[in-house]
Design a protein around this motif. Structure first.
Motif, PDB file in Angstrom:
ATOM      1  N   THR A  40       0.797  -1.322   0.143  1.00 41.06           N
ATOM      2  CA  THR A  40      -0.024   0.085  -0.026  1.00 41.06           C
ATOM      3  C   THR A  40       0.650   1.352  -0.374  1.00 41.06           C
ATOM      4  OG1 THR A  40      -1.946  -0.917   1.169  1.00 41.06           O
ATOM      5  CG2 THR A  40      -2.098   1.220   1.234  1.00 41.06           C
ATOM      6  N   ARG A  41       2.002   0.980   0.794  1.00 40.10           N
ATOM      7  CA  ARG A  41       3.416   2.088   1.072  1.00 40.10           C
ATOM      8  C   ARG A  41       3.622   2.688  -0.155  1.00 40.10           C
ATOM      9  NH1 ARG A  41       6.204   3.193   6.551  1.00 40.10           N
ATOM     10  NH2 ARG A  41       6.920   0.924   5.644  1.00 40.10           N
ATOM     11  N   SER A  42       4.856   1.387  -0.413  1.00 43.24           N
ATOM     12  CA  SER A  42       5.439   1.379  -2.466  1.00 43.24           C
ATOM     13  C   SER A  42       4.724   2.193  -3.116  1.00 43.24           C
ATOM     14  CB  SER A  42       5.898  -0.129  -1.942  1.00 43.24           C
ATOM     15  OG  SER A  42       5.198  -0.867  -2.724  1.00 43.24           O
ATOM     16  N   MET A  43       3.408   1.209  -3.445  1.00 40.86           N
ATOM     17  CA  MET A  43       2.207   2.009  -4.623  1.00 40.86           C
ATOM     18  C   MET A  43       1.961   2.839  -4.237  1.00 40.86           C
ATOM     19  SD  MET A  43       0.465  -1.852  -5.544  1.00 40.86           S
ATOM     20  CE  MET A  43       2.156  -3.350  -6.346  1.00 40.86           C
ATOM     21  N   ARG A  44       1.775   3.717  -3.063  1.00 44.21           N
ATOM     22  CA  ARG A  44       1.112   5.223  -3.280  1.00 44.21           C
ATOM     23  C   ARG A  44      -0.150   4.948  -2.984  1.00 44.21           C
ATOM     24  NH1 ARG A  44       6.283   5.260  -2.884  1.00 44.21           N
ATOM     25  NH2 ARG A  44       7.936   6.686  -3.045  1.00 44.21           N
ATOM     26  N   ALA A  45      -0.812   4.390  -2.713  1.00 38.74           N
ATOM     27  CA  ALA A  45      -2.401   3.539  -3.175  1.00 38.74           C
ATOM     28  C   ALA A  45      -2.982   4.685  -2.042  1.00 38.74           C
ATOM     29  CB  ALA A  45      -2.201   1.599  -2.354  1.00 38.74           C
ATOM     30  N   ASP A  46      -3.560   4.603  -1.881  1.00 35.97           N
ATOM     31  CA  ASP A  46      -4.784   5.491  -0.565  1.00 35.97           C
ATOM     32  C   ASP A  46      -4.979   4.676   0.393  1.00 35.97           C
ATOM     33  OD1 ASP A  46      -4.642   8.864  -2.288  1.00 35.97           O
ATOM     34  OD2 ASP A  46      -5.029   7.277  -3.661  1.00 35.97           O
ATOM     35  N   LEU A  47      -5.149   3.156  -0.194  1.00 37.06           N
ATOM     36  CA  LEU A  47      -6.140   2.793   1.232  1.00 37.06           C
ATOM     37  C   LEU A  47      -5.141   1.122   0.572  1.00 37.06           C
ATOM     38  CD1 LEU A  47      -8.447   2.495   2.812  1.00 37.06           C
ATOM     39  CD2 LEU A  47      -9.699   1.794   1.194  1.00 37.06           C
ATOM     40  N   GLY A  48      -5.106   0.669   1.656  1.00 38.52           N
ATOM     41  CA  GLY A  48      -5.134  -1.133   1.465  1.00 38.52           C
ATOM     42  C   GLY A  48      -6.108  -2.127   2.205  1.00 38.52           C
ATOM     43  N   VAL A  49      -6.314  -3.026   1.740  1.00 41.28           N
ATOM     44  CA  VAL A  49      -7.389  -3.949   2.754  1.00 41.28           C
ATOM     45  C   VAL A  49      -7.034  -5.049   1.913  1.00 41.28           C
ATOM     46  CG1 VAL A  49      -9.351  -5.241   2.008  1.00 41.28           C
ATOM     47  CG2 VAL A  49      -9.244  -2.676   1.138  1.00 41.28           C
ATOM     48  N   MET A  50      -6.724  -6.400   3.605  1.00 43.70           N
ATOM     49  CA  MET A  50      -6.442  -7.373   3.413  1.00 43.70           C
ATOM     50  C   MET A  50      -7.926  -7.881   3.957  1.00 43.70           C
ATOM     51  SD  MET A  50      -3.994 -10.009   3.358  1.00 43.70           S
ATOM     52  CE  MET A  50      -4.093 -11.404   3.923  1.00 43.70           C
ATOM     53  N   ILE A  51      -7.552  -9.739   3.080  1.00 38.75           N
ATOM     54  CA  ILE A  51      -9.371 -10.095   2.804  1.00 38.75           C
ATOM     55  C   ILE A  51      -8.590 -11.292   3.936  1.00 38.75           C
ATOM     56  CG2 ILE A  51     -11.090 -11.050   2.089  1.00 38.75           C
ATOM     57  CD1 ILE A  51     -10.551  -9.729  -0.138  1.00 38.75           C
ATOM     58  N   SER A  52      -8.805 -11.139   5.266  1.00 35.88           N
ATOM     59  CA  SER A  52      -8.456 -12.715   6.506  1.00 35.88           C
ATOM     60  C   SER A  52      -9.175 -12.849   7.507  1.00 35.88           C
ATOM     61  CB  SER A  52      -6.803 -12.241   6.465  1.00 35.88           C
ATOM     62  OG  SER A  52      -6.576 -13.559   6.858  1.00 35.88           O
ATOM     63  N   ALA A  53      -9.063 -13.677   7.949  1.00 30.13           N
ATOM     64  CA  ALA A  53     -10.445 -13.713   9.489  1.00 30.13           C
ATOM     65  C   ALA A  53      -8.748 -14.498  10.458  1.00 30.13           C
ATOM     66  CB  ALA A  53     -11.107 -14.893   9.063  1.00 30.13           C
ATOM     67  N   SER A  54      -7.470 -14.231   9.506  1.00 26.36           N
ATOM     68  CA  SER A  54      -6.495 -14.274  10.518  1.00 26.36           C
ATOM     69  C   SER A  54      -6.504 -16.146  10.914  1.00 26.36           C
ATOM     70  CB  SER A  54      -5.937 -13.322  11.706  1.00 26.36           C
ATOM     71  OG  SER A  54      -5.367 -13.480  12.429  1.00 26.36           O
ATOM     72  N   HIS A  55      -6.244 -16.396  12.093  1.00 24.67           N
ATOM     73  CA  HIS A  55      -6.082 -17.455  13.423  1.00 24.67           C
ATOM     74  C   HIS A  55      -7.543 -17.943  12.971  1.00 24.67           C
ATOM     75  CE1 HIS A  55      -7.407 -15.059  15.989  1.00 24.67           C
ATOM     76  NE2 HIS A  55      -7.988 -15.643  17.137  1.00 24.67           N
TER      77      HIS A  55
END
Length: 446
Positions: free
Chosen positions: A88-103
């Motif tokens: 998200t930072r390196s691509m200069r994006a405005d927003l990042g989303v992770m689709i996950s319920a982790s554990h």
């Protein structure tokens, strides 16, 4: 203000049941997209996911939501949560989303949001998005609808970034490492990064099929990892969770090492090398009192927060700390990442193992933990902690632990669970009070 959708770590729940439906996911894309449409530039969101079957559905719904309000979408496929924050930072994006319920089990899923700085959203941003969720979205004109594309080299970018955190003068040659990727997001990147650094890699949990994520594997169930370490006489075992933001270690003798011991190792090691900032480590109220005493003996402090890696990060940023985490294995090093990163934390442990020249069983036992017991009580609904009988039992338990230990009761922010934890110098007493409180909660929840 009460939250309807967001919990302690984004939005999470069983798929095809509110709030984890395709309809709500699309609305999240529209609401979050609208909230971050700031300025005249072309707006962009990075979307990653773990290996759950429902990830396809949630991803497609989010793409529809974001593009409908005029935001371009970059999809990076199965990637660790910290990788999405990094991209998200390196691509200069405005927003990042992770689709996950982790554990969580495969049937659950979740949506984690990151701002343009790669950090999880603030309470203010989440509340602003919630306010938009149930409203009517402002859709983009036909000519301004967003575009979507996949980036194929995302894995390589993250592997390169992770390897840069490993000291240039060290290699993992001759080190036998078992890595358990929980059939989750790191099933490709973690073994590759370790191999490229020279390790003899034995990989477990690297055959995801959409339904086996976290199933008898990974950081929440390291039995298979422990068995493989002993079978292969490995130097160390590394267990990640479904989205790879957690790390649990198994030493060469098969002993399971939690996040408290790992924070002690990294914090003290960095302190001796002049790298530690803030004069200590940030951890949650769940961390063992032994960690606190160990750090104090080194002239360091332990700053405690509420449970949740986002609260740890907030305290780290506010106090200028660069090492923090949770007993569960979220290890956060803000010199390298904006959130917990299991692979990067593992590389710090491996660097210490190589530079110290000691077996993991000697190196990773940093302190003697006080007896601590945590039990979970599942409930179907209501507020069992408000029950008079439960409150009376809790008060009695706290009275019994005065001067020798502590009791911590909390409701999970991600699952319908009441977590009951006690810690103290008397192991039998700890066990008694935990069971008494759990029984009271079960009665109230029946």
């Amino acid at each position: 203000m009460a939250r309807k959708y967001f919990g302690t770590d984004g939005i999470r729940g069983r798929t095809n049941q509110a709030p984890m439906t395709a309809e709500i996911a699309m609305k999240v894309g529209q609401a979050a997209g609208a909230h971050f449409l700031r300025g005249a530039h072309r707006h962009r969101v990075v979307i990653g996911k773990d290996t759950r079957l429902s990830g396809y559905m949630v991803e497609s719904a989010l793409v529809a939501g974001f593009t409908s309000v005029g935001m371009d979408v970059v999809m990076v496929g199965p990637m660790p949560t910290p990788a999405v924050a990094l991209l998200t930072r390196s691509m200069r994006a405005d927003l990042g989303v992770m689709i996950s319920a982790s554990h969580n089990p495969f049937a659950d899923n979740g949506i984690k949001l990151f701002g343009p700085d790669g950090y999880k959203l603030s309470d203010a941003d989440e509340l602003a998005i919630e306010a938009l969720l149930d409203g009517t979205p402002t859709l983009a004109p036909a000519e301004q609808i967003g575009r979507a594309r996949r980036v194929e080299d995302a894995r390589g970018r993250y592997i390169h970034a992770a390897k840069l955190t490993f000291p240039d003068n060290l290699r993992l040659d001759g080190l036998r490492v078992v890595v358990d990727c929980a059939n989750g997001a790191a099933y490709q990147v973690a073994p590759s990064a370790l191999w490229e650094l020279g390790a003899d890699v034995i990989a477990l949990g690297v055959t995801p099929n959409g339904t086996n994520i976290n199933e008898r594997t990974g950081s929440t169930d390291p039995a298979a990892l422990r068995a493989k370490v002993l079978e292969t006489r490995a130097d160390i075992g590394i267990a990640l969770d479904g989205d790879a933001d957690r790390l649990i270690v198994v030493d060469d003798r098969g002993t399971i090492v939690d996040g408290d011991q790992l924070m002690a190792l990294i914090g003290v090691s960095w302190h001796r090398r002049g790298l530690l900032r803030g004069g200590g480590v940030v951890a949650t109220v769940m961390s063992n009192l032994g960690l606190e005493r160990h750090l104090e003996a080194q002239g360091l402090t332990l700053h405690r927060t509420n449970v949740g890696d986002r609260y740890v990060v907030e305290a780290m940023r506010a106090g200028g700390y660069n090492v923090g985490g949770e007993q569960s294995g979220h290890i956060i090093m803000t010199d390298y990442a904006t959130t917990g990163d299991g692979l990067v934390a593992a590389l710090q442990v491996l660097a210490a193992l190589v530079s110290e020249g000691k077996p993991a069983s000697k190196l990773l036992r940093q302190f003697e933990p006080l007896p601590q017991l945590l039990k979970n009580v599942r409930f179907a609904g209501g507020q069992p902690l408000d029950d008079a009988g439960v409150q009376k039992t809790i008060a009695a338990a706290e009275e019994r632990l005065v001067g020798t230990g502590r009791l911590l009761i909390r409701k999970s922010g991600t699952e319908p669970l009441i977590r009951v934890m006690a810690e103290g110098e008397d192991e039998a007493l700890v066990s008694e009070v935990v069971e008494e409180v759990c029984q009271a909660v079960r009665r109230a929840a029946a």
